[in-house]
Design a protein around this motif. Structure first.
Motif, short mmCIF file in Angstrom:
data_model
loop_
_atom_site.label_atom_id
_atom_site.label_comp_id
_atom_site.label_asym_id
_atom_site.label_seq_id
_atom_site.Cartn_x
_atom_site.Cartn_y
_atom_site.Cartn_z
N VAL A 96 3.82 0.52 10.95
CA VAL A 96 3.86 1.43 9.24
C VAL A 96 2.52 1.94 9.81
N SER A 97 1.74 2.20 8.91
CA SER A 97 0.59 2.76 8.73
C SER A 97 0.31 2.95 7.12
N SER A 98 -0.38 1.88 6.56
CA SER A 98 -1.12 2.42 4.45
C SER A 98 -2.15 2.48 4.76
N SER A 99 -2.50 2.33 3.01
CA SER A 99 -3.88 2.22 2.75
C SER A 99 -4.61 1.05 2.96
N LEU A 100 -3.92 0.60 2.94
CA LEU A 100 -4.37 -1.17 2.91
C LEU A 100 -4.05 -2.41 4.31
N GLY A 101 -3.89 -1.06 5.46
CA GLY A 101 -3.86 -1.71 7.24
C GLY A 101 -2.71 -0.84 7.58
N VAL A 102 -2.65 -1.82 8.29
CA VAL A 102 -1.08 -1.65 9.81
C VAL A 102 0.11 -3.04 9.76
N TYR A 103 0.89 -2.39 9.92
CA TYR A 103 2.06 -3.25 9.51
C TYR A 103 3.18 -3.53 10.76
N TYR A 104 3.74 -4.44 11.15
CA TYR A 104 4.82 -4.10 12.22
C TYR A 104 6.26 -4.88 11.55
N PHE A 105 7.07 -4.74 12.04
CA PHE A 105 8.58 -5.17 11.61
C PHE A 105 8.68 -6.36 12.65
N ASP A 106 9.42 -7.37 11.95
CA ASP A 106 9.05 -8.24 12.82
C ASP A 106 10.40 -9.44 12.41
N ARG A 107 11.22 -9.71 13.12
CA ARG A 107 11.82 -11.16 13.13
C ARG A 107 11.64 -11.93 12.72
N ASP A 108 11.89 -12.56 11.46
CA ASP A 108 11.27 -14.20 10.78
C ASP A 108 12.42 -14.91 11.44
N GLY A 123 0.91 -1.37 -0.22
CA GLY A 123 -0.23 -0.26 -0.21
C GLY A 123 0.62 1.86 -0.03
N SER A 124 -0.03 2.20 -0.18
CA SER A 124 1.01 3.53 -0.20
C SER A 124 1.19 3.66 1.09
N LEU A 125 2.53 4.17 1.54
CA LEU A 125 3.11 5.24 2.98
C LEU A 125 2.02 5.87 3.39
N PHE A 126 1.49 5.63 5.01
CA PHE A 126 1.43 6.95 5.48
C PHE A 126 2.34 8.25 6.83
N SER A 127 2.31 6.58 7.83
CA SER A 127 3.00 7.12 9.15
C SER A 127 3.82 6.20 9.22
N ALA A 128 5.41 6.10 10.27
CA ALA A 128 6.06 5.18 10.98
C ALA A 128 6.10 5.57 11.98
N SER A 129 6.18 4.68 13.37
CA SER A 129 6.58 5.26 14.43
C SER A 129 7.56 4.03 15.16
N TRP A 130 8.19 4.26 16.08
CA TRP A 130 8.98 3.75 16.66
C TRP A 130 8.10 3.48 18.09
N VAL A 131 7.27 2.44 18.28
CA VAL A 131 6.89 2.44 19.97
C VAL A 131 7.07 1.54 20.46
N ASP A 132 7.69 1.73 21.59
CA ASP A 132 7.53 0.16 22.67
C ASP A 132 8.93 -1.09 22.48
N GLY A 133 9.86 -0.43 20.80
CA GLY A 133 10.64 -1.24 20.79
C GLY A 133 10.10 -1.94 19.45
N THR A 134 9.25 -1.71 18.70
CA THR A 134 8.65 -1.97 17.38
C THR A 134 8.62 -0.50 16.90
N LEU A 135 8.96 -1.20 15.58
CA LEU A 135 8.23 -0.10 13.81
C LEU A 135 7.09 -0.77 13.64
#
Length: 952
Positions: free
Chosen positions: A334-346, A320-332
């Protein structure tokens, strides 16, 4: 330790090593493809010339690139290798021939220097050293002398050549040679390097097997990374040094690797998953701006390892098209036009099998966890078998290691052949004893089968005894991480277009077109089911202000995990933004009105309304700077005058900063403004801070400061998510200066290396300027002034071509300067040149004309002073002389006043010139026809004397 176990440990260490560096994001990469040229992307070599131009050896010819404009020079066959000399001449090794780029036949083109008989000779290496260019074609090495343009060829079984310092070495099949002038000197056991490369002060090399070395004193020290690369089956095909610490390596299957010479735990990979279109790299090169160029099947990619911005856009999962990015409580997040995502280790795990002894304590199990069942039995077997077999039959592992690598085996091919030949020619010891009749042959003794049987029985007894004392083992398994990667994971059930995320107490809220969601890694929950335009957490009252698309403002509070609506208000205007000042005052920004509101115990109450200029329906940002409310929109800067009760335009800020082209408010309440050149940040303490290097990104639509890392999260208009360190004061874009790339007329190209002169009919002149810049952020503008024609500078323009359609004869100096995104000026006198006048305006032509008209006047004088028998001829010649002379003067004077104007102005100039010449015309007519001035003729005088004597 067994091979599989050491390999597993290497894999685990490798991926654990990646854990600490993947979180920092990928290096910034940019793609460069000559789209306007009908060429493929098979490139074999890359270099940077002395002007900073990137030169690429393509299958179809030579490409030149300055970051914005491409230029192509075709070659008769595929270009394979490149070199540049001190004069900035590019030499090219092709298939079956080699040449250079030079000015020839009124154009800049490829000029052939030598062509071999066979097209099978591929000049895959071209080196320049001390006025000599070395073209390596496999069996032959051709050396071209740039001073006298002589050529010398060396034949032999050569593998490759490389340059070390000011010396050129050649690897043969079994030895190494050194070029000393025109002689090849045998060097013996010199290192058989494939190539060398240098950093700022350090020198590195790679051998034919891809192992990397560092120059240390008089020798070479292998890099500790070689063992890890070998364990990971990573074959390095090329390498360059960005500086004395960082090395970039190209591979055929793994993209580009970055190694830190001083830190063996550092390994950064840029591959398909990091923005590289292909993992197979054809060539690698480092430019003077600390950028790494890699050639692949889809063009060229530039990697910026030292650039202060790291990209997070290539990690999988983000859509999706990105709108915001925040580092909250040790997690990144990201909000977009298709939802909310978080950066995680796999992490990918594999099952490891190990054995422990039965009834063993936990400590013993941990101690023996790596032991293999029956290890003592295997040990006994190995020892006894070794005693029986002896040391004669060695493992062939040494031979395999000796021939490891295709190029390495090729290098030692001739040496091995000579060894085999010597062994074949020398008779063995047994053959000599057999052929010598004087030596008695040894008699074989009968074998004692009993002894052999006894010996075998001893071995079996030992093995049997080992099995009898064997402890019992229990098979166990454990999970071991074998792959650690990072990705963005979508929050389940979070639907709609999310423009912002807000931290409310211990909860993360997301505002979308579907409503307000409580966001968590596991899932999300819809708590306010209304389409939301904006939400704002009111810190003073610990409440949530929700602005819906239905033009309703609602106030919520959280009580026992239940969202309770406190108040709702409907306004006539559309509220585009909300703001809470430092005193807890609430401001509602509409399309053309700003409402002041206050919060009572249970609701919202309007206090006042102020009109603000907002003709284009812009979202106005608000900030309270030292208790002065400031409004910013596309039309300018405004402030609230409390005494007058009016919103007034701030002319001081407008003159100081310029009109805002882009502006937005970050999650910390600061307002960011871009005036077309520089980004400014407005803070509540009244400070206005400029961020020069952040101005590299002109199209930012989101900025958020991460207090934990001291970096900024950026989202560009191109949907790029970056983590940027604005405090990195590395100089960007100052590696190269402006230069004149080409000069052309309407018919030919001009060799502009020295002062040149143009003919009068070559006044349609074009100058192409260049200042190489490959990051693509400086947005260069050009301005010029032609001394001798234009006293003032032209307006700034992004066009790098300067055209002149008409240049009168004279001498000129072209001055050009550039301006980048930071406002830095680079000015220099580019070139001086002359335009010759036409031949009819040359002094020699004027001299001929004066001689011609002078002759006509003399003849006219003579005819007018003679008898009247030739009256018709004399009068006609007189009129012709006067007309031609007057026309000549009129053309000379008229050319002095020649200007490009309308026909009416030209007529007026001609009439003025005619009036000036009219008195002269009248004087010449009287003079020539009246004979006011007599010219004595000897024949006339003699005739008069004779007549007088006859009369007497």
């Amino acid at each position: 330790m067994s091979n599989w176990r050491s390999r597993l440990v290497a894999v685990v260490l490798y991926f654990l090593m990646l854990t600490g560096f993947s979180q920092s994001g990928d290096f910034y990469v940019s793609q460069h493809v000559p789209k306007d040229l009908d060429l493929d992307n098979i490139n074999f070599d890359i270099l940077t010339d002395h002007n900073g131009l990137l030169v690429i050896a393509n299958r179809s010819g030579i490409l030149q690139y300055d970051g914005s404009y491409w230029e192509f020079f075709p070659t008769p066959s595929a270009s394979l290798s490149l070199a540049v000399d001190e004069e900035n001449t590019i030499y090219v090794g092709c298939v079956g021939q080699f040449g250079k780029l030079d000015f020839s036949e009124n154009t800049f083109r490829y000029v052939q220097l030598f062509e071999v008989d066979s097209a099978r000779e591929l000049f895959v290496q071209t080196l320049y050293n001390q006025n000599r260019v070395y073209f390596f074609g496999g069996e032959n090495i051709h050396v071209f002398n740039t001073e006298d343009e002589s050529l010398k060829t060396y034949k032999g079984d050569f593998v490759n050549l490389y340059k070390l310092g000011d010396h050129v070495f050649v690897n043969g099949l079994d030895t190494t040679f050194l070029f000393e002038g025109e002689n090849l000197v045998h060097q013996g056991n010199e290192p058989d390097f494939a190539y060398t490369f240098t950093g700022e002060n350090e020198t590195f090399s790679s051998d034919l097997e891809g192992l990397l070395y560092k120059k240390k004193n008089e020798g070479w020290e292998p890099l500790p990374h070689n063992a890890m690369l070998a364990e990971m089956d990573i074959n390095v095909s090329g390498a360059v040094a960005i500086n004395d610490t960082l090395i970039a390596c190209s591979t055929l299957t793994g993209g580009c690797l970055f190694l830190n010479v001083k830190d063996t735990s550092y390994l950064k990979t840029i591959d398909y998953h990091s923005g590289l279109p292909d993992n197979e790299i054809f060539a690698i090169h480092a430019d003077d701006e600390d950028g790494v160029w890699v050639a692949h099947e889809f063009g060229l990619t530039r990697i910026a390892p030292l650039f202060p911005a790291h990209s997070y856009s290539h990690y999988p999962g983000l859509e999706g098209s990105l709108f915001s990015a925040s580092w909250v409580d040790g997690t990144l997040w990201v909000s977009s036009s298709l939802g909310v995502y978080y950066f995680d280790r796999d992490t990918t795990f594999t099952e490891k099998v190990y054995y422990v002894t039965e009834n063993a304590s936990p400590d013993t199990q941990r101690k023996n966890g790596n032991k293999i069942p029956g290890a003592n039995v295997i040990k006994v077997l190995k020892e006894e078998i070794q005693k029986v077999k002896g040391d004669g039959n060695k493992n062939k592992e040494e031979d395999v290691q000796e021939r490891k690598g295709f190029l390495k085996s090729l290098f030692k091919k001739k040496k091995k052949a000579l060894q085999d030949k010597s062994e074949q020619d020398a008779p063995s010891k047994m053959t000599a004893q057999t052929n010598d009749l004087s030596v008695e042959k040894p008699v074989a003794k009968p074998r004692d089968k009993t002894q052999k049987k006894k010996k075998n029985i001893g071995v079996i007894d030992k093995i049997k005894k080992a099995f009898e004392t064997k402890p019992k083992y229990i098979r166990k398994t454990s999970k071991v991480p074998t792959a650690i990667s990072y990705r963005f994971t979508k929050v389940e059930n979070a639907s709609g277009k999310f423009k912002e995320l807000v931290k409310y107490q211990d909860k993360l809220l997301g505002a979308s077109t579907s409503g307000v969601f409580e966001i968590a890694k596991g899932s999300s929950q819809l708590v306010i089911p209304e389409p939301v335009r904006t939400i704002r957490y009111l810190e003073k009252t610990d409440q949530l202000l929700v602005n819906t698309y239905n033009r309703v403002l609602k106030l919520y509070t959280l009580e026992d995990h239940i969202w309770v609506e406190l108040d709702a208000m409907v306004l006539d205007d559309v509220i585009l933004n909300t703001y809470e000042d430092t005193h807890g005052g609430l401001w509602l920004v509409g399309t053309s009105t700003v409402f002041q509101a206050s919060l009572t115990g249970q609701g919202i109450q309007l206090v006042a309304a102020f009109e603000v200029a907002n003709k284009i329906f812009d979202v106005m940002n608000v900030i309270s700077r030292q208790d002065t409310l400031t409004f910013i929109n596309y039309e300018g800067y405004f402030y609230l005058d409390k005494e007058k009760g009016k919103v007034i335009k701030n002319e001081e800020l407008m003159n100081k900063l310029g009109p805002p082209q882009h502006h937005f408010q970050d999650q910390q309440g600061n307002v960011w403004v871009f005036n077309g050149k520089i980004w400014y940040r407005f803070t509540e303490d009244g400070a206005i801070t400029s961020y020069d290097y952040l101005s590299l990104f002109k199209d930012l639509r989101f900025v958020s400061f991460d207090e934990q890392s001291g970096r900024y999260w950026l989202i560009t208009k191109g949907n790029e998510l970056l983590n940027y360190d604005v405090h990195n004061d590395a100089e960007i874009g100052e590696a190269y200066e402006m230069f004149l790339r080409s000069v052309t007329t309407q018919t030919r190209a001009v060799d502009h290396k020295e002062l040149f002169t143009l003919d009068y009919d070559e006044t349609n002149l074009s100058f192409e300027l260049s200042r190489p810049e490959y990051a693509g952020f400086l947005n260069l503008e050009y301005q010029y002034r032609l001394e001798g024609l234009q006293p003032k500078w032209s307006t700034w323009s992004t066009n790098n071509v300067i055209d002149f359609s008409f240049l009168p004869p004279g001498s000129y100096k072209l001055h050009v300067r550039t301006r980048d995104s930071f406002g830095r000026l680079d000015e220099e006198e580019v070139i001086s040149f002359k335009v010759n006048p036409p031949y009819w305006q040359q002094p020699w032509f004027y001299s001929l004309q004066f001689l011609f008209f002078g002759g006509l006047m003399v003849v006219s004088f003579r005819l007018n002073q003679s008898n009247r028998t030739n009256q018709l001829l004399s009068e006609g010649l007189t009129v012709l002389t006067i007309v031609l002379f007057i026309e000549f003067l009129q053309s000379v004077i008229g050319s002095s006043f020649a200007v490009k104007s309308s026909p009416i102005v030209d007529f007026a100039i001609d009439a003025f010139v005619a009036l000036l010449i009219f008195p002269l015309e009248r004087f010449l007519r009287i003079y020539l026809t009246g004979g006011r001035i007599s010219i004595k003729n000897r024949k006339v005088i003699k005739k008069q004397v004779i007549q007088k004597e006859l009369k007497d």
